[in-house]
Write an enzyme that holds these catalytic residues in place. Structure first.
Site, PDB file in Angstrom:
ATOM      1  N   ARG A 139      -3.647   8.379  -5.324  1.00 30.95           N
ATOM      2  CA  ARG A 139      -4.468   7.404  -6.617  1.00 30.95           C
ATOM      3  C   ARG A 139      -4.478   8.363  -8.044  1.00 30.95           C
ATOM      4  O   ARG A 139      -4.951   9.299  -7.909  1.00 30.95           O
ATOM      5  CB  ARG A 139      -5.301   6.982  -5.761  1.00 30.95           C
ATOM      6  CG  ARG A 139      -6.283   5.905  -6.673  1.00 30.95           C
ATOM      7  CD  ARG A 139      -7.452   5.423  -5.903  1.00 30.95           C
ATOM      8  NE  ARG A 139      -7.961   4.326  -6.393  1.00 30.95           N
ATOM      9  CZ  ARG A 139      -8.896   3.491  -5.818  1.00 30.95           C
ATOM     10  NH1 ARG A 139      -9.050   3.497  -4.531  1.00 30.95           N
ATOM     11  NH2 ARG A 139      -9.324   2.367  -6.407  1.00 30.95           N
TER      12      ARG A 139
ATOM     13  N   ARG B 161      -8.413  10.557  -6.665  1.00 29.75           N
ATOM     14  CA  ARG B 161      -9.148   9.754  -5.927  1.00 29.75           C
ATOM     15  C   ARG B 161     -10.660  10.172  -5.759  1.00 29.75           C
ATOM     16  O   ARG B 161     -11.594   9.568  -5.852  1.00 29.75           O
ATOM     17  CB  ARG B 161      -8.811   9.524  -4.529  1.00 29.75           C
ATOM     18  CG  ARG B 161      -9.340   8.573  -3.694  1.00 29.75           C
ATOM     19  CD  ARG B 161      -8.947   9.020  -2.088  1.00 29.75           C
ATOM     20  NE  ARG B 161      -9.537   7.811  -1.427  1.00 29.75           N
ATOM     21  CZ  ARG B 161     -10.701   8.063  -1.009  1.00 29.75           C
ATOM     22  NH1 ARG B 161     -11.354   8.808  -1.220  1.00 29.75           N
ATOM     23  NH2 ARG B 161     -11.050   6.975  -0.063  1.00 29.75           N
TER      24      ARG B 161
ATOM     25  N   GLU C 104      -0.755   4.043  -8.428  1.00 27.59           N
ATOM     26  CA  GLU C 104      -0.514   4.890  -7.332  1.00 27.59           C
ATOM     27  C   GLU C 104       0.945   5.907  -7.490  1.00 27.59           C
ATOM     28  O   GLU C 104       1.768   5.090  -7.881  1.00 27.59           O
ATOM     29  CB  GLU C 104      -0.225   4.248  -5.792  1.00 27.59           C
ATOM     30  CG  GLU C 104      -0.196   5.113  -4.679  1.00 27.59           C
ATOM     31  CD  GLU C 104      -1.543   5.526  -4.166  1.00 27.59           C
ATOM     32  OE1 GLU C 104      -2.449   5.460  -4.686  1.00 27.59           O
ATOM     33  OE2 GLU C 104      -1.461   6.195  -3.099  1.00 27.59           O
TER      34      GLU C 104
ATOM     35  N   ARG D  79     -16.986   0.390  -0.941  1.00 26.78           N
ATOM     36  CA  ARG D  79     -15.918   0.103  -0.008  1.00 26.78           C
ATOM     37  C   ARG D  79     -16.545  -1.205   0.609  1.00 26.78           C
ATOM     38  O   ARG D  79     -17.483  -1.215   1.172  1.00 26.78           O
ATOM     39  CB  ARG D  79     -15.912   1.115   1.366  1.00 26.78           C
ATOM     40  CG  ARG D  79     -14.730   0.833   2.342  1.00 26.78           C
ATOM     41  CD  ARG D  79     -14.849   1.982   3.205  1.00 26.78           C
ATOM     42  NE  ARG D  79     -14.613   3.236   2.909  1.00 26.78           N
ATOM     43  CZ  ARG D  79     -13.440   3.641   2.472  1.00 26.78           C
ATOM     44  NH1 ARG D  79     -12.318   3.234   2.958  1.00 26.78           N
ATOM     45  NH2 ARG D  79     -13.246   5.036   2.536  1.00 26.78           N
TER      46      ARG D  79
ATOM     47  N   PHE E  26      -1.661  -0.991 -10.139  1.00 24.23           N
ATOM     48  CA  PHE E  26      -2.487  -1.883  -9.626  1.00 24.23           C
ATOM     49  C   PHE E  26      -3.704  -2.424 -10.291  1.00 24.23           C
ATOM     50  O   PHE E  26      -4.197  -3.486  -9.678  1.00 24.23           O
ATOM     51  CB  PHE E  26      -2.493  -1.830  -8.027  1.00 24.23           C
ATOM     52  CG  PHE E  26      -3.440  -0.347  -8.048  1.00 24.23           C
ATOM     53  CD1 PHE E  26      -4.642  -0.605  -7.674  1.00 24.23           C
ATOM     54  CD2 PHE E  26      -2.786   0.868  -7.525  1.00 24.23           C
ATOM     55  CE1 PHE E  26      -5.646   0.506  -7.384  1.00 24.23           C
ATOM     56  CE2 PHE E  26      -3.567   2.063  -7.065  1.00 24.23           C
ATOM     57  CZ  PHE E  26      -5.029   1.889  -7.246  1.00 24.23           C
TER      58      PHE E  26
ATOM     59  N   LYS F  90       0.901  -1.208   0.014  1.00 19.52           N
ATOM     60  CA  LYS F  90      -0.095   0.131  -0.037  1.00 19.52           C
ATOM     61  C   LYS F  90       1.029   1.172   0.162  1.00 19.52           C
ATOM     62  O   LYS F  90       1.611   1.436   0.803  1.00 19.52           O
ATOM     63  CB  LYS F  90      -0.993  -0.046   1.433  1.00 19.52           C
ATOM     64  CG  LYS F  90      -1.849   1.102   1.212  1.00 19.52           C
ATOM     65  CD  LYS F  90      -2.894   1.085   2.385  1.00 19.52           C
ATOM     66  CE  LYS F  90      -4.054   1.812   2.199  1.00 19.52           C
ATOM     67  NZ  LYS F  90      -3.885   3.344   1.961  1.00 19.52           N
TER      68      LYS F  90
HETATM   69  P1  ATP Z   1      -5.941   5.901   3.407  1.00 20.45           P
HETATM   70  O1  ATP Z   1      -6.784   6.968   4.410  1.00 20.45           O
HETATM   71  O2  ATP Z   1      -5.711   4.620   4.367  1.00 20.45           O
HETATM   72  O3  ATP Z   1      -5.204   6.501   2.529  1.00 20.45           O
HETATM   73  P2  ATP Z   1      -8.383   6.060   1.947  1.00 20.45           P
HETATM   74  O4  ATP Z   1      -9.511   6.071   2.775  1.00 20.45           O
HETATM   75  O5  ATP Z   1      -7.800   7.277   0.961  1.00 20.45           O
HETATM   76  O6  ATP Z   1      -7.308   5.296   2.615  1.00 20.45           O
HETATM   77  P3  ATP Z   1      -8.873   3.387   1.158  1.00 20.45           P
HETATM   78  O7  ATP Z   1      -9.965   2.937  -0.097  1.00 20.45           O
HETATM   79  O8  ATP Z   1      -9.211   3.257   2.459  1.00 20.45           O
HETATM   80  O9  ATP Z   1      -8.687   4.988   0.792  1.00 20.45           O
HETATM   81  O10 ATP Z   1      -7.605   2.975   0.915  1.00 20.45           O
HETATM   82  C1  ATP Z   1      -7.243   2.786  -0.263  1.00 20.45           C
HETATM   83  C2  ATP Z   1      -6.125   3.831  -1.003  1.00 20.45           C
HETATM   84  O11 ATP Z   1      -4.845   3.246  -1.006  1.00 20.45           O
HETATM   85  C3  ATP Z   1      -6.525   3.887  -2.425  1.00 20.45           C
HETATM   86  O12 ATP Z   1      -7.252   4.966  -2.551  1.00 20.45           O
HETATM   87  C4  ATP Z   1      -4.942   4.319  -3.141  1.00 20.45           C
HETATM   88  O13 ATP Z   1      -4.876   5.813  -3.097  1.00 20.45           O
HETATM   89  C5  ATP Z   1      -3.997   3.609  -1.923  1.00 20.45           C
HETATM   90  N1  ATP Z   1      -3.330   2.503  -2.492  1.00 20.45           N
HETATM   91  C6  ATP Z   1      -1.691   2.373  -2.191  1.00 20.45           C
HETATM   92  N2  ATP Z   1      -1.530   1.274  -2.964  1.00 20.45           N
HETATM   93  C7  ATP Z   1      -2.604   0.477  -3.180  1.00 20.45           C
HETATM   94  C8  ATP Z   1      -2.962  -0.785  -3.927  1.00 20.45           C
HETATM   95  N3  ATP Z   1      -1.980  -1.733  -3.919  1.00 20.45           N
HETATM   96  N4  ATP Z   1      -4.233  -1.004  -4.527  1.00 20.45           N
HETATM   97  C9  ATP Z   1      -5.179  -0.166  -4.095  1.00 20.45           C
HETATM   98  N5  ATP Z   1      -5.023   0.945  -3.489  1.00 20.45           N
HETATM   99  C10 ATP Z   1      -3.784   1.325  -2.994  1.00 20.45           C
END
Ligand code: ATP
Length: 582
Positions: free
Chosen positions: A257, A272, A302, A417, A342, A252
């Site tokens: 994103r 995002r 990413e 989600r 990814f 991660k």
């Molecule tokens: P966080 O607050 O933990 O950054 P978030 O709320 O922005 O997360 P989540 O859906 O909870 O979003 O976590 C996924 C996010 O992690 C994605 O939006 C992306 O930006 C990031 N990310 C990093 N590596 C990956 C991966 N291998 N696959 C998918 N998403 C990834």
């Protein structure tokens, strides 16, 4: 043809109400009055726009120009307008007042229709360069000349971007479902169409023209962003292997994103929250167009800042510097990046979202020929919690923030989600070590060093079931002087006169904001609270949940919309887990 006054009256009624039910009712009435050709335009206007958010089209009128236009069409001096503005605080309301007082009315007023207003806004947004200011003023004055006070008020508000009706997308979809199918139940179908198109105007047009059948035909289209699939948090790794024998783990990465759309040598990148961010990454577009030879594709990656010498990943804040530099060419040199793919959602006319993870990843491997700039996100099959822990450790040692666990058989669920993607950061295994993303909904003026600025802000979570923003804490610590200035500026144009109906708060703030700015917070634990409204009455009667010792981490989540902040349910889960530990 539709008279603009119908829309202005609806706006006025919406501004006055603080009940979601009433808002839905007003919208239903409005949609029923709207003809087929106009429905998408009405949807954009309700959102204070002329195109969907992702198009990046802004009408963007400066206050000064609006004042000049009001002055010209009402024969009121700029001085008077300024005085009224200082007193009332909103130029839309000022327009209303001066139009009431306008004595000289023209004899041959041309009727103000929604079509006319919309087309004029489009013309204004297309103007740039020398002479454009004068042309804009001419267009605005011509509209105001023919407008009555209410019409004028909402023309100016839209032009200035201050129409804040606080209507959530879900409310609009409820109303569309009711207006065109007589039932709220079909909202899900509208949502599916919205998830692949991110364009509520287009969805509305489709249901109005073709009914529910039309929605089935909604297709992924290159250059229309898809609402991203999101991940749930996971605390206990062993739980995963109760139902599954193996799962895929990916690094991660702590970057931004990027949903990358490619077609005919053109490249657009969406964030995002589906904002067009291509302008921050011209280097990405250039290299990808040369490197990935496809007719059309939608890929997810990413983008991460790196240390060019060591190749090590750098944190998110480093990447955000790109937005602050004036000249992007300098930023490209100062903040080098890598693009880490990814997922693949679409390729050469074929939709990939319904393929499982394995098929998508295989396709991605074939497509991406890795080099120093373009990479595939590191991935491994894991069969037990020890393997997960090892992979997590590797990822952290490489500068990542954790890992993602993805089910092999899972499809790409746009806008959802769910349990098919799980995120694991090392802190989740402690009490509340993980940070939360909360929404700034109010503020209190500070004292001492903070006089004239906000000393403390009021924060909320997002309740995705009722689509509201219940409070969870006040926070005043963790702010540097630089943060305070930044905050004051970032929040100054989000001020609203009265609390938005989606805000649930027992506390009375000095200033209320449109729930838009998301910030990152850490805290020591979650406690029961008679004051805060998150999970109110859900765990203990007359109590909600609050954060103990909250602290701002310094991160304003520019990449997040409020509906993507930490939800009430996530807080309840963290609270329950915390209790189990005790
Ligand atoms: P966080 O607050 O933990 O950054 P978030 O709320 O922005 O997360 P989540 O859906 O909870 O979003 O976590 C996924 C996010 O992690 C994605 O939006 C992306 O930006 C990031 N990310 C990093 N590596 C990956 C991966 N291998 N696959 C998918 N998403 C990834």
């Amino acid at each position: 043809m539709m008279k603009y006054i119908n829309l202005a009256i609806a706006f006025e009624n919406m501004e006055k109400t603080s009940s979601r039910l009433k808002l839905t009712g007003i919208l239903v009435e409005l949609f029923k009055k709207t003809n087929l050709q106009m429905i998408s335009k009405i949807i954009y206007l309700i959102q204070g726009k002329i195109r969907p958010n992702f198009s990046g089209v802004e009408i963007g009128i400066a206050e000064k120009l609006a004042m000049k236009s009001i002055s010209k069409s009402t024969a009121t001096s700029i001085r008077t307008i300024n005085k009224l503005y200082n007193k009332i605080g909103d130029l839309g309301d000022v327009t209303h007042d001066v139009l009431i007082k306008k004595t000289q009315t023209t004899f041959f007023n041309e009727i103000v229709t929604v079509e006319r207003v919309f087309n004029t806004f489009c013309r204004i947004s297309n103007l740039s360069g020398a002479g454009s200011q004068n042309m804009k003023m001419k267009y605005i004055s011509s509209l105001l000349n023919d407008s009555n006070p209410l019409e004028g008020k909402f023309i100016i508000k839209i032009l200035l971007g201050t129409l804040r009706l606080g209507i959530a997308d879900n409310t609009v979809m409820d109303a569309l479902s009711l207006a065109y199918t007589n039932s709220k139940k079909n909202r899900k179908l509208l949502e599916n169409a919205y998830n692949v198109s991110s364009d509520l105007g287009k969805v509305a047009q489709c249901i109005a023209e073709h009914g529910l059948e039309g929605l089935d035909a909604f297709k992924i289209t290159v250059f229309s962003p898809i609402r991203p699939m999101l991940a749930d948090r996971i605390k206990n790794v062993d739980d995963i292997f109760i139902k599954t024998k193996s799962i895929v783990a990916e690094y991660k990465l702590d970057g931004e994103r990027a949903q990358i759309h490619l077609k005919n040598n053109q490249c657009i990148i969406f964030s995002r929250s589906l904002e067009n961010i291509t302008k921050y990454y011209p280097d990405v577009c250039k290299k990808i167009i040369n490197k990935i030879k496809v007719h059309s594709a939608i890929l997810e990656a990413e983008i991460v800042a790196i240390n060019e010498t060591s190749g090590e990943y750098l944190p998110f804040q480093e990447l955000m510097h790109r937005r602050r530099k004036h000249k992007i060419e300098n930023a490209i040199l100062a903040y080098p990046i890598t693009v880490n793919f990814f997922d693949i959602l679409y390729l050469n006319g074929e939709n990939y979202v319904n393929h499982n993870y394995t098929t998508r990843r295989r396709k991605l491997i074939k497509l991406i020929d890795e080099d120093d700039f373009v990479k595939l996100v590191r991935m491994e099959l894991v069969k037990n919690s020890i393997e997960v822990e090892n992979f997590l450790e590797h990822s952290i040692n490489s500068g990542c923030e954790g890992i993602m666990l993805k089910k092999i058989e899972s499809k790409y669920k746009a806008g959802i989600r769910g349990g098919n993607w799980l995120k694991l950061k090392p802190e989740y295994q402690n009490n509340l070590g993980d940070s939360l993303d909360l929404i700034v909904i109010g503020a209190f003026f500070g004292k001492g060093r903070r006089t004239g600025k906000y000393g403390t802000v009021l924060l909320s979570t997002y309740d995705d079931e009722t689509d509201t923003f219940p409070t969870i804490c006040k926070v005043g610590s963790g702010f540097t002087d630089e943060n305070l200035d930044q905050f004051y500026q970032a929040l100054s144009n989000k001020i609203i006169k009265k609390k938005n109906y989606r805000i649930k708060s027992k506390i009375k703030a000095d200033v209320w904001f449109e729930p838009e700015v998301v910030i990152e917070i850490i805290a020591s634990e979650i406690t029961l609270s008679p004051i805060h409204r998150t999970a109110y009455d859900m765990i203990k009667k007359d109590h909600g949940l609050a954060l103990r010792f909250p602290k701002f981490t310094g991160k304003i989540r520019l990449d997040k919309i409020p509906e993507a902040a930490t939800t009430q349910n996530e807080i309840i889960n963290i609270y329950n887990n915390q209790k189990k530990k005790i």
